[in-house]
Design a protein around this motif. Structure first.
Motif, PDB file in Angstrom:
ATOM      1  N   ARG A   1       0.787  -1.239   0.000  1.00  0.00           N
ATOM      2  CA  ARG A   1       0.000   0.000   0.000  1.00  0.00           C
ATOM      3  C   ARG A   1       0.817   1.286   0.000  1.00  0.00           C
ATOM      4  NH1 ARG A   1      -3.839  -1.004   4.949  1.00  0.00           N
ATOM      5  NH2 ARG A   1      -1.867  -1.818   5.757  1.00  0.00           N
ATOM      6  N   LEU A   2       2.151   1.195  -0.040  1.00  0.00           N
ATOM      7  CA  LEU A   2       2.961   2.416   0.010  1.00  0.00           C
ATOM      8  C   LEU A   2       3.784   2.584  -1.266  1.00  0.00           C
ATOM      9  CD1 LEU A   2       4.319   2.229   3.675  1.00  0.00           C
ATOM     10  CD2 LEU A   2       2.307   3.487   2.826  1.00  0.00           C
ATOM     11  N   THR A   3       4.145   3.834  -1.543  1.00  0.00           N
ATOM     12  CA  THR A   3       5.126   4.095  -2.590  1.00  0.00           C
ATOM     13  C   THR A   3       6.498   3.693  -2.058  1.00  0.00           C
ATOM     14  OG1 THR A   3       5.615   6.341  -1.831  1.00  0.00           O
ATOM     15  CG2 THR A   3       3.767   6.077  -3.383  1.00  0.00           C
ATOM     16  N   PRO A   4       7.496   3.536  -2.923  1.00  0.00           N
ATOM     17  CA  PRO A   4       8.824   3.151  -2.424  1.00  0.00           C
ATOM     18  C   PRO A   4       9.389   4.111  -1.381  1.00  0.00           C
ATOM     19  CG  PRO A   4       8.698   2.813  -4.782  1.00  0.00           C
ATOM     20  CD  PRO A   4       7.429   3.495  -4.396  1.00  0.00           C
ATOM     21  N   ILE A   5       9.232   5.410  -1.583  1.00  0.00           N
ATOM     22  CA  ILE A   5       9.827   6.350  -0.631  1.00  0.00           C
ATOM     23  C   ILE A   5       9.043   6.362   0.676  1.00  0.00           C
ATOM     24  CG2 ILE A   5       8.612   8.467  -1.299  1.00  0.00           C
ATOM     25  CD1 ILE A   5      12.397   8.057  -0.599  1.00  0.00           C
ATOM     26  N   GLN A   6       7.725   6.173   0.624  1.00  0.00           N
ATOM     27  CA  GLN A   6       6.942   6.033   1.856  1.00  0.00           C
ATOM     28  C   GLN A   6       7.375   4.782   2.619  1.00  0.00           C
ATOM     29  OE1 GLN A   6       3.037   5.899   0.135  1.00  0.00           O
ATOM     30  NE2 GLN A   6       2.637   8.088   0.431  1.00  0.00           N
ATOM     31  N   ALA A   7       7.593   3.704   1.887  1.00  0.00           N
ATOM     32  CA  ALA A   7       8.037   2.457   2.512  1.00  0.00           C
ATOM     33  C   ALA A   7       9.417   2.614   3.131  1.00  0.00           C
ATOM     34  CB  ALA A   7       8.043   1.337   1.482  1.00  0.00           C
ATOM     35  N   ALA A   8      10.299   3.321   2.443  1.00  0.00           N
ATOM     36  CA  ALA A   8      11.640   3.554   2.977  1.00  0.00           C
ATOM     37  C   ALA A   8      11.577   4.350   4.275  1.00  0.00           C
ATOM     38  CB  ALA A   8      12.482   4.288   1.942  1.00  0.00           C
ATOM     39  N   ARG A   9      10.707   5.340   4.287  1.00  0.00           N
ATOM     40  CA  ARG A   9      10.547   6.151   5.493  1.00  0.00           C
ATOM     41  C   ARG A   9      10.018   5.297   6.642  1.00  0.00           C
ATOM     42  NH1 ARG A   9       5.759  10.598   6.173  1.00  0.00           N
ATOM     43  NH2 ARG A   9       6.071  11.063   8.385  1.00  0.00           N
ATOM     44  N   LEU A  10       9.037   4.438   6.356  1.00  0.00           N
ATOM     45  CA  LEU A  10       8.491   3.570   7.400  1.00  0.00           C
ATOM     46  C   LEU A  10       9.569   2.629   7.934  1.00  0.00           C
ATOM     47  CD1 LEU A  10       6.119   2.443   9.038  1.00  0.00           C
ATOM     48  CD2 LEU A  10       5.634   0.912   7.118  1.00  0.00           C
ATOM     49  N   GLY A  11      10.309   1.990   7.042  1.00  0.00           N
ATOM     50  CA  GLY A  11      11.347   1.075   7.487  1.00  0.00           C
ATOM     51  C   GLY A  11      12.379   1.755   8.360  1.00  0.00           C
ATOM     52  N   LYS A  12      12.784   2.939   7.960  1.00  0.00           N
ATOM     53  CA  LYS A  12      13.798   3.673   8.736  1.00  0.00           C
ATOM     54  C   LYS A  12      13.274   4.017  10.130  1.00  0.00           C
ATOM     55  CE  LYS A  12      17.258   7.262   7.945  1.00  0.00           C
ATOM     56  NZ  LYS A  12      17.759   8.256   6.963  1.00  0.00           N
ATOM     57  N   SER A  13      11.977   4.360  10.217  1.00  0.00           N
ATOM     58  CA  SER A  13      11.404   4.737  11.509  1.00  0.00           C
ATOM     59  C   SER A  13      11.254   3.557  12.459  1.00  0.00           C
ATOM     60  CB  SER A  13      10.040   5.398  11.297  1.00  0.00           C
ATOM     61  OG  SER A  13       9.070   4.444  10.894  1.00  0.00           O
ATOM     62  N   LEU A  14      11.304   2.330  11.926  1.00  0.00           N
ATOM     63  CA  LEU A  14      11.090   1.143  12.754  1.00  0.00           C
ATOM     64  C   LEU A  14      12.374   0.419  13.142  1.00  0.00           C
ATOM     65  CD1 LEU A  14       7.999  -0.437  10.930  1.00  0.00           C
ATOM     66  CD2 LEU A  14       8.002   0.913  13.043  1.00  0.00           C
TER      67      LEU A  14
END
Length: 414
Positions: free
Chosen positions: A226-239
């Motif tokens: 459900r995310l764009t690549p950059i949204q997914a990258a941001r989520l991964g980094k935050s976790l």
């Protein structure tokens, strides 16, 4: 022998091929192969929300050309169905091939008097670690759901919670539903989604669970494309500070290059592939070392023969298996996965979404689960039988997965 003719193999031939559609709790499509010496092999061909399409493919196009074929010629039959049809790949074709492939492996192991994993090379481990599904409409409900799985012995849990201010969402049961099962209704339910709110809320979920259960519990989370690549990258980094076991399907999987961008920005392990059905879907991901876990199922990736090809290639890059195990994979498909899990060297973990009791009125299984681990059992073959009379009591019922929409009404990945 004339050139171009196939030499006869074993004396055991396929005598009949029947397709059983039944809905004991949900829809399943089962291929039943019988040999002329009386053995019965089963294969799962369920494609959630498109069950009748794969049933027709099997009944009208595959079953008639199986009769009289060598029941032990598994590789030749796989290639015959894959290359011989000209139209290759896709979920319907590969699920049909998977059903035939698994049924033939079931027959071969039964003929040898051995559980299937022995035919696949024997045990590579003592038991098969599994993860369960926890969910909640809020963090307190999710915490209770996780705790219930811990009491069952799980040491790894997939966690999903409603996005605040939106409600519902992927992996969360409807109020009063009593269980998470998204396939329902004569047409798809439509569910709202807001990527911004979602990305901001997930770290709070992990923070709550880590503070409650500590660092030893393996926590998995499914983004569900459900995310764009950059949204997914941001989520991964935050976790990263919460050390997730993995993030699954962070972006639509058709764009393999997208995961390269996500990988560049986070060290959180990535899993994908439950919608993949061929080794060709993974080539760039393996070459780029973009993922850590393969999520394809036996049922949707060409059977044991097809999925083992994928996982053998994955092993070269130290990528592990995490075979898809939702309830739209029948007990036949789950049993096939468990036998493969036990034999694989690069096994990672097995998904376990528990079937309802009605399902086991149709399918009798030899596998067992206790304290977070599976055993496939020692019955010859897959160790699963189908009660045809019981199956008739549960006719097909149309049911579809939801469709996602952004808050402005745009159709989105669900």
């Amino acid at each position: 022998m004339r050139p171009g003719r196939i030499q006869e193999g074993s004396d055991v031939k396929i005598a009949s091929a029947d397709v059983v559609i039944s809905s004991p709790g949900r829809n399943f499509v089962t291929l039943v192969l019988k040999t002329d010496d009386g053995l019965v092999g089963l294969g799962d061909a369920t494609v959630n929300g498109r069950e009748l399409a794969v049933a027709s493919y099997l009944r009208d196009h595959v079953a008639p050309i199986l009769i009289g074929r060598d029941a032990h010629a598994i590789e030749d039959t796989w290639q015959y169905l894959y290359r011989g049809a000209y139209w290759r790949r896709g979920p319907i074709t590969m699920a049909a091939i998977a059903a035939v492939d698994v049924a033939l492996w079931d027959l071969k192991a039964q003929a040898a008097g051995l559980p299937l994993y022995q035919i696949l090379g024997g045990r590579s481990r003592n038991a098969i670690r599994a993860y369960g599904h926890a969910y909640g409409t809020d963090l307190d409900e999710l915490t209770d759901s996780v705790r219930a799985l811990l009491e069952q012995g799980f040491g790894a849990v997939r966690v999903q919670v409603s996005t605040p201010g939106i409600g519902g969402g992927y992996g969360v049961a409807e109020a009063g539903d009593g269980g998470y099962e998204p396939a329902r209704g004569q047409r798809p339910v439509e569910e709202p989604f807001d990527p911004g709110r979602y990305v901001r809320s997930v770290p709070a979920m992990f923070d709550k669970l880590r503070n409650t259960f500590g660092p030893e519990l393996d926590l998995l989370h499914d983004v569900h494309h459900r995310l764009t690549p950059i949204q997914a990258a941001r989520l991964g980094k935050s976790l990263e500070g919460y050390a997730p076991y993995w993030l699954e399907d962070v972006s639509p999987a058709e764009n393999q290059a997208a995961l390269r961008l996500v990988r560049q920005h986070t060290t959180v392990p990535l899993a994908t592939g439950e919608t993949f059905n061929s080794v060709f879907d993974y080539l760039q991901l393996f070459a780029d070392q973009s993922i850590d876990y393969v999520r394809s199922s036996v049922t949707h990736a060409g059977g044991i023969t097809g999925l083992r090809r994928i996982l053998d290639m994955a092993a070269v890059g130290q990528v592990k298996s995490a075979i898809h195990g939702p309830t739209d994979v029948s007990p036949v498909g789950l049993a096939a996965a468990l036998h493969l899990d036990l034999a694989l060297h690069n096994f990672g973990i097995q998904e376990f979404m528990q079937h309802v009791d009605l399902t086991f009125e149709v399918f009798d299984v030899g596998y067992s689960f206790a304290n977070g681990y599976f055993q496939p059992g020692e019955r010859p073959g897959l160790g699963v039988s189908l009660d045809a009379r019981a199956a008739e009591r549960f006719p097909y019922r149309a049911a579809y997965l939801p469709v996602g929409r952004l808050l402005d009404g745009t159709v989105h990945d669900w």
